[in-house]
Structures are given as structure tokens and as C-alpha cells.
Design a protein around this motif. Structure first.
Motif, mmCIF file in Angstrom:
data_model
loop_
_atom_site.group_PDB
_atom_site.id
_atom_site.type_symbol
_atom_site.label_atom_id
_atom_site.label_comp_id
_atom_site.label_asym_id
_atom_site.label_seq_id
_atom_site.Cartn_x
_atom_site.Cartn_y
_atom_site.Cartn_z
ATOM 1 N N PRO A 201 0.790 -1.233 0.000
ATOM 2 C CA PRO A 201 0.000 0.000 0.000
ATOM 3 C C PRO A 201 0.823 1.284 0.000
ATOM 4 O O PRO A 201 0.337 2.333 -0.432
ATOM 5 C CB PRO A 201 -0.825 -0.106 1.279
ATOM 6 N N VAL A 202 2.049 1.243 0.538
ATOM 7 C CA VAL A 202 2.838 2.463 0.732
ATOM 8 C C VAL A 202 4.218 2.278 0.102
ATOM 9 O O VAL A 202 4.787 1.178 0.131
ATOM 10 C CB VAL A 202 2.974 2.800 2.230
ATOM 11 N N GLN A 203 4.739 3.367 -0.453
ATOM 12 C CA GLN A 203 6.084 3.324 -1.031
ATOM 13 C C GLN A 203 7.129 3.498 0.072
ATOM 14 O O GLN A 203 7.243 4.565 0.676
ATOM 15 C CB GLN A 203 6.246 4.434 -2.077
ATOM 16 N N ASN A 204 7.846 2.446 0.344
ATOM 17 C CA ASN A 204 8.905 2.477 1.352
ATOM 18 C C ASN A 204 9.929 1.411 0.997
ATOM 19 O O ASN A 204 9.848 0.784 -0.067
ATOM 20 C CB ASN A 204 8.336 2.263 2.758
ATOM 21 N N ASN A 205 10.875 1.192 1.893
ATOM 22 C CA ASN A 205 11.939 0.217 1.612
ATOM 23 C C ASN A 205 11.839 -1.030 2.488
ATOM 24 O O ASN A 205 12.842 -1.726 2.661
ATOM 25 C CB ASN A 205 13.313 0.869 1.782
ATOM 26 N N THR B 267 12.712 4.952 -3.218
ATOM 27 C CA THR B 267 12.332 5.633 -4.471
ATOM 28 C C THR B 267 12.144 4.659 -5.623
ATOM 29 O O THR B 267 11.598 5.037 -6.661
ATOM 30 C CB THR B 267 13.401 6.663 -4.848
ATOM 31 N N GLN B 268 12.623 3.414 -5.474
ATOM 32 C CA GLN B 268 12.483 2.408 -6.525
ATOM 33 C C GLN B 268 11.455 1.336 -6.155
ATOM 34 O O GLN B 268 11.361 0.310 -6.830
ATOM 35 C CB GLN B 268 13.843 1.747 -6.792
ATOM 36 N N ALA B 269 10.698 1.571 -5.087
ATOM 37 C CA ALA B 269 9.718 0.575 -4.625
ATOM 38 C C ALA B 269 8.437 0.638 -5.473
ATOM 39 O O ALA B 269 8.055 1.686 -6.002
ATOM 40 C CB ALA B 269 9.400 0.811 -3.157
ATOM 41 N N PHE B 270 7.783 -0.520 -5.583
ATOM 42 C CA PHE B 270 6.498 -0.623 -6.291
ATOM 43 C C PHE B 270 5.358 -0.393 -5.298
ATOM 44 O O PHE B 270 5.412 -0.891 -4.163
ATOM 45 C CB PHE B 270 6.377 -2.006 -6.928
#
Length: 488
Positions: free
Chosen positions: A288-292, A424-427
Motif C-alpha cells: 500500500p505504501v512506497q517504502n523500503n 524511491t524504486q519501490a512498487f
């Protein structure tokens, strides 16, 4: 000297007619010995007739007991035989010129002999002084260099040597006594030994002085190398401990997340009641969220591949780039296979860090079926969206074999094996029906998967609920591909 004086008196008597007449006791025809004896005073006759034989004159000198007889200084004085009486000068009676010349020659000869004797005496005195000094130096050297026993033996010669005649004295041969010779030989041996030691000392100093710093430098370098080895070993040990601690921490985090996911699923089951039957592939993964830290991981890895086809359903919720739907990393290569859209760049397929750009449009927040196919022969590749081929090409990692025993991650790009994700490269979105084949599927087969008319499963990786793990808050949910696609 007495002989010389007698000759002078004789000459004076022959020159001056008023001289004293010779005694009448001298017989005519006698030799010059008796004539000279007659002219001398009675007190001087004990010297043995100075004009007499050499033995008589030699007996007048000093003589040591037991010593050899002195060599004769001369046999006889060179005097012309005279008459018993000294001639009285006068007309017709004086000596002739030959006699006067002979007398003068005899006087000169006597004078030279006297001077030679005087010079010999002086030389003997100098020799005595020199030998005395040498003995003193020998005694001083033996006291310092010779052991006490040898010094005592040298200082006190045997009794037989004490009575030996002193060298260089009148009437004795110039040979040195045995004690002096022994002392000289001992001193000479000591001097030779000292010379050898003095010659060896510079050689030892020159030979040892350059090696001492060299040995010190070698020892210092060896010590430094040992310290460097110890430091390197310590650093490697610390790195291993850090890696082990990081691995343990990652494993603990993985176990904790797995337990949390199990608890969440159990809570959902309790809240919604027992679910009905659904096939094992009818689920989706939601990030659900863009993170690492949110991602899904396939439990199974890939074998060595020379061709592949990868297909999936995906629905992006990103505002900018699509991110990374999946990535495959091996120990020697982090970007072995990656599907990535980052920032304003187009969607890219990376194989062994080689890049091919894919003209796909997936940012409309709808479900899309995506497939990428590749073969190592000439590096041929193709890309499909919703069953339709959108791009194809060659020379993408030609003749490269996909390495086995890697890690497949859904939703994150791996900078190291299984980790170091970049937010920044997460789906961001949903994924489903991820499958891998070990060959290039035909376009008709890909179209059947996109139209839901085929239920073909990957022969290398199948989409199975038991084969997928979710982490960091990613979740699983039910999914029917055709119904979800029609609703979209």
C-alpha cells in the motif's frame, strides 16, 4: 796511545840532535820493540812493550773470566827498524828522507788507529745504552702484556744467563745473550699479535656496522608486517561478526514479520468467519505504501537458464514511476533480472546489468497483464502488454546464462542479495499470478493467459500461496484474474 807517544819521542830524538841518548844496553840490530821500550819510563814498561807483539798489548785490556780471547787489534806497529840508539842529527849522521817519510807514515797510521779505537769505544757505549733501553722497554711491556708467570720468568733470567757476557763490550763478540733474544722474541710475538688484532678490529667494525642497521630494519619490518597481519585479521573478524549480526538481525526481523502476518491472517479469519474454498493461485499481494521495507519474497529460486518468460498481473498506484515489480539477484550480480521504471525513465528490462527499454504504459491504475521473454542466443527479447506484443529486439546480454541460486523479490529493487532496498524504486500497488518458464512462450500462449482462456502455470516458478512470503506490512488477498480485469 803509549805506543804513539813512544813513536813521537823517537821522531823528536831523531830530529833534534840535543835529545837524550839511548841507553847503551840496547844492542845493535835489535827491533823497534826494544828501542821503543828503552825510550819509555820504567813505570810504563809493564804494558808489555807497546811496540812488541799484539798479544802483549791485548793482555793489557780488561778480560772477563770464561770469555773468549779478544781479537787482535793489530799484529805490529808499522815502524821502520831503528838502530839501538836514536840517531843524532848532524852533518852526515841524520836520517835520510826515506826514513823520515817512513816515520811520518807510521805516525799517521798510529793516529788513525787511535781514532778508530776511540770511535769503536763510542759505538760500543751507544750500543750498551740502546740495549739497556730495549731491556727496560721489554720489561715494561712484559709487565702489562705478558701474564704474571711469563713476566716473572722474563724479569728474572736463569742463573746461567746472568753470568753471560754483555753484548757490544770491548773484547767480546757482538752476539746478544739468550735472555735478551728471548725477551725480544716474546715482545715481537706480542707486537705481531697486537698488529693482527688491530687489523682485524676495523674489518670486524666495517663488516658488522652496515649489518646492524640492516638487521634492525629487517626486524622492524617483520614486526610491522606481523602487526599489519594481526590488524587485518582483527578487521576481518569484526566484519564477519558484523555480517553475522546483520544476518541474525535480518533473520529475526523476518521471523517476527512472518509471525505478525500469520497473526493478522488468523485475525482476519476470525473476523470474517471461515473462508470458502479458493484455488492456491487465487490471491494477490498488496503493497500500500512506497517504502523500503514492504515486499514479497518467493521461497523458490531459479536454476541456470538460457531462456525465460516471466508473466504477471499488476496494478500500479504510483504517482510517478512504476517502481520495481520484481527483481532477481545472485551473489555475484545484484541486477541479474530486473523490471524497473524509476523516476521519469521509461520501463526497462535489465539482464546482467544490460538494459532494454520497453514501451509499455502501466500507470493508469488499472490491472494489466505483462510478459517479458528472452533467450541467450543473440540476446533476443520481446515485451507484451495485455497479450499484445509491444516491443522486441536483440543483443540484450547475448550468450549470457542466468545464474542460479538467487533471490526473487516482488516490489523492491535489490542492491545486494536479498536486501538494501531503495524507497524511491519501490512498487506501490497490487501483484498477482507471477510465473516463470524456462523458454520463450509463443505469442498465442501469452494471449491466452491475458484473456483468461488458459490456466498455464510456470514450469520453474508457480504462483502459490505457500510459495510467497510477505514482509513489512505487505498483505495477501483474494484475486480472480478475469473478474478483476473485467471490473477494471
Amino acid at each position: 796511545m803509549l805506543a804513539f807517544l813512544g813513536a813521537i819521542i823517537c821522531i823528536i830524538a831523531s830530529v833534534h840532535p840535543a835529545g837524550t841518548a839511548a841507553p847503551a844496553a840496547a844492542a845493535p840490530g835489535a827491533d823497534n820493540d826494544s828501542a821503543a821500550a828503552a825510550l819509555l819510563p820504567a813505570a810504563d814498561k809493564g804494558l808489555g812493550a807497546l811496540h812488541g807483539p799484539a798479544e802483549a798489548l791485548a793482555s793489557a785490556g780488561p778480560r772477563l773470566p770464561g770469555g773468549p780471547p779478544p781479537p787482535p787489534l793489530f799484529s805490529r806497529f808499522v815502524c821502520t827498524p831503528l838502530s839501538a840508539e836514536c840517531p843524532v842529527t848532524g852533518p852526515g849522521t841524520g836520517p835520510g828522507p826515506e826514513e823520515l817519510l817512513a816515520l811520518r807514515s807510521a805516525a799517521a797510521q798510529l793516529r788513525r788507529t787511535a781514532l778508530e779505537q776511540k770511535e769503536r769505544i763510542r759505538m760500543d757505549q751507544e750500543t750498551i745504552r740502546e740495549l739497556t733501553g730495549k731491556l727496560s722497554r721489554c720489561e715494561g711491556g712484559l709487565r702489562t702484556a705478558v701474564p704474571p708467570a711469563a713476566a716473572a720468568a722474563a724479569a728474572v733470567p736463569p742463573a746461567g744467563l746472568r753470568a753471560a757476557p754483555r753484548p757490544g763490550t770491548m773484547g767480546h763478540p757482538p752476539a746478544e745473550p739468550p735472555a735478551v733474544r728471548e725477551l725480544e722474541e716474546a715482545v715481537r710475538a706480542l707486537q705481531d699479535r697486537i698488529d693482527r688484532i688491530e687489523q682485524e678490529l676495523p674489518a670486524r667494525t666495517n663488516g658488522s656496522s652496515p649489518t646492524a642497521p640492516a638487521l634492525a630494519r629487517d626486524a622492524l619490518h617483520t614486526k610491522m608486517e606481523q602487526l599489519e597481519e594481526q590488524l587485518l585479521s582483527k578487521i576481518l573478524t569484526l566484519q564477519k561478526e558484523r555480517q553475522a549480526a546483520s544476518t541474525d538481525r535480518s533473520q529475526q526481523q523476518h521471523d517476527i514479520e512472518k509471525e505478525l502476518n500469520s497473526l493478522q491472517n488468523r485475525v482476519k479469519e476470525l473476523e470474517h468467519g471461515p473462508p470458502g474454498y479458493s484455488p492456491p493461485d487465487a490471491f494477490k499481494v498488496t503493497i500500500p505504501v512506497q517504502n523500503n521495507y514492504m515486499y514479497a519474497r518467493m521461497k523458490k529460486s531459479l536454476p541456470e537458464l538460457y531462456a525465460f518468460t516471466i508473466c504477471m498481473w499488476l496494478k500500479s498506484k504510483a504517482l510517478a514511476g512504476l517502481g520495481t515489480p520484481f527483481s532477481y539477484s545472485v551473489p555475484s550480480q545484484a541486477n541479474e533480472i530486473v523490471l524497473l521504471e524509476w523516476g521519469t525513465n521509461p520501463l526497462e528490462l535489465l539482464i546482467n546489468d544490460k538494459v532494454a527499454q520497453l514501451p509499455l504504459s502501466l500507470k493508469d491504475k488499472a490491472w494489466h497483464h505483462v510478459c517479458v521473454a528472452w533467450t541467450t542466443r543473440d540476446g533476443k527479447w520481446s515485451a507484451y502488454q495485455d497479450g499484445e506484443q509491444r516491443a522486441a529486439g536483440e543483443n540484450l546480454a547475448s550468450w549470457h546464462a542466468i545464474k542460479p541460486q538467487g533471490v526473487i523479490i516482488l516490489g523492491q529493487e535489490q542492491d545486494t542479495l536479498g536486501g538494501r532496498f531503495d524507497a524511491t524504486q519501490a512498487f506501490v500497488g497490487e501483484l498477482a499470478q507471477f510465473g516463470v518458464w524456462d523458454h520463450m512462450l509463443a505469442p498465442a500462449e501469452i494471449l491466452g493467459l491475458a484473456n483468461c482462456t488458459s490456466h498455464l502455470q510456470g514450469n520453474v516458478i508457480q504462483w502459490d500461496d505457500q510459495a510467497v512470503e510477505v514482509f513489512g506490512g505487505a498483505s495477501k488477498g483474494g484475486f480472480t484474474a478475469c473478474e478483476e480485469g473485467r471490473k477494471a
